[in-house]
Design an enzyme around this catalytic site. Structure first.
Site, PDB file in Angstrom:
ATOM      1  N   ARG A   1       0.848  -1.182   0.000  1.00  0.00           N
ATOM      2  CA  ARG A   1       0.000   0.000   0.000  1.00  0.00           C
ATOM      3  C   ARG A   1       0.886   1.234   0.000  1.00  0.00           C
ATOM      4  O   ARG A   1       1.970   1.241   0.604  1.00  0.00           O
ATOM      5  CB  ARG A   1      -0.919   0.025   1.231  1.00  0.00           C
TER       6      ARG A   1
ATOM      7  N   GLU B   1      -3.446   8.193  -4.723  1.00  0.00           N
ATOM      8  CA  GLU B   1      -3.614   7.605  -6.046  1.00  0.00           C
ATOM      9  C   GLU B   1      -4.795   8.285  -6.735  1.00  0.00           C
ATOM     10  O   GLU B   1      -5.855   8.422  -6.130  1.00  0.00           O
ATOM     11  CB  GLU B   1      -3.879   6.095  -5.949  1.00  0.00           C
TER      12      GLU B   1
ATOM     13  N   HIS C   1      -0.933   0.852  -9.900  1.00  0.00           N
ATOM     14  CA  HIS C   1      -1.644  -0.065  -9.009  1.00  0.00           C
ATOM     15  C   HIS C   1      -2.394  -1.124  -9.828  1.00  0.00           C
ATOM     16  O   HIS C   1      -3.575  -1.391  -9.630  1.00  0.00           O
ATOM     17  CB  HIS C   1      -2.629   0.694  -8.111  1.00  0.00           C
TER      18      HIS C   1
END
Length: 353
Positions: free
Chosen positions: A246, A275, A294
């Site tokens: 993360r 993000e 991601h």
């Protein structure tokens, strides 16, 4: 015998379109339809989910990082299950779900291999200066290639932070490359460590000794900003940091500074905070950084296996069976185990505190 009430599933709109098609590929939602489970995609992506959007929902298939806390749960008194599409559940308040009698599942086994492969991909890309060499080739700058010699893999030390199922898989696929393996986790134990040749050590020892540090840890209050300025200073100047866990595991400001000063050799990042990255983020311009939005583990087998696991959890709960990968087993209502659910039963009596 009463007519069975259809089990209804709401699917978050962050990764799925109204017709059920997904940015991940085919989710196999026909499994729900064929089982008589009704599903619909929420009308918009909002976090938290607005109260009206959860009315009548028995379950939510959460494909992203929607927050489920007391406020959201209070808006959905009939909710029985939050099924996470993936392994991470840091956006879900497990205690609040348990108090509300809402089950929470994830799909750890399904992400294990794709995520481990993603970690190794970033390690190899950094070791071989792949991104820089790609740019040189496209610009016909072959004369500059001597400035981008790769780093050693054979005999180098790979440190895996958050040594759990993903970390063990990463060790399994990395070992044949001749890497020495270190691991770190909260308990200091793992049943496969000895078999895989992984020495479990403290975080500081791992950071000092490793040539490649891969973060696989779950995000918890204890692991937020696990890697900051102090930890980066412990790493070798020749070492690389890879984050597939993360974004908030790393103090991004400290990482930018370390990369800018060449305090570490480079970084491979599939996750960020926030993000997406801002368009002017310094990381986007750094040549010693490999970036992925991601999604590095999004492969055909990832979608197939994660979907199958998440949908099975929904089907199990719809049929009154205890689902696998239950994160809050204390929320499971014993009165509704598989033996006690009779054909024609509805879920209107599912206990809620």
């Amino acid at each position: 015998m009463s007519q069975r009430t259809p089990f209804r599933v709401a699917i978050t709109a962050d990764a799925v379109r109204p017709d059920g098609t997904s940015i991940h590929g085919d989710l196999g939602l026909e499994r729900l339809t064929n089982a008589g489970v009704q599903w619909h995609v929420l009308p918009s992506y909002e976090n938290p989910i607005p109260r009206p959007h959860l009315q009548g929902a028995d379950a939510v298939l959460s494909l992203g990082h929607i927050n489920f806390g007391e406020e959201t749960l209070a808006a959905a008194p009939g909710l029985k299950l939050v099924a996470r599409f993936g392994a991470g559940y840091d956006s879900i308040d497990l205690d609040a779900c348990t108090r509300a009698g809402v089950l929470v599942t994830n799909t750890p086994a399904a992400v294990r291999k794709p995520l481990a492969a993603a970690g190794l991909t970033l390690v190899l890309a950094l070791a071989h200066r792949l991104l820089a060499k790609d740019r040189l080739t496209r610009a016909s700058r072959w004369e500059d290639r001597e400035r981008h010699r790769g780093s050693s893999i054979d005999g180098a030390t790979l440190g895996i932070v958050g040594f759990g199922s993903v970390g063990a898989e990463l060790a399994r696929i990395a070992a044949p490359l001749g890497l020495k393996l270190l691991g770190n986790n909260r308990s200091g134990r793992h049943p496969e460590a000895d078999e895989l040749g992984v020495k479990l050590v403290g975080l500081e020892e791992l950071l000092v000794a490793s040539d490649y540090v891969v973060l696989c840890a779950a995000l918890t209050p204890e692991t937020e900003n696990l890697i900051g300025q102090r930890e980066l200073e412990l790493m070798k100047p020749s070492a690389f940091l890879v984050n597939i866990g993360r974004g908030r595991l790393v103090d991004t400001d400290a990482l930018r500074a370390a990369l800018r000063r060449e305090r570490i050799a480079g970084a491979g990042l599939d996750v960020f905070e926030p993000e997406p990255l801002a368009a002017d983020d310094e990381l986007l311009q750094m040549e010693n950084v490999v970036l992925s939005p991601h999604s590095l583990c999004w492969t055909a087998d990832f979608t197939r296996d994660v979907s199958a696991s998440a949908l099975q959890a929904i089907l199990d709960v719809a049929a009154g069976r205890r689902p696998r990968n239950l994160l809050n087993p204390e929320a499971w209502p014993a009165a509704h185990d598989a033996e006690s659910v009779q054909q024609g039963d509805t879920f209107s009596s599912w206990p809620r505190p």
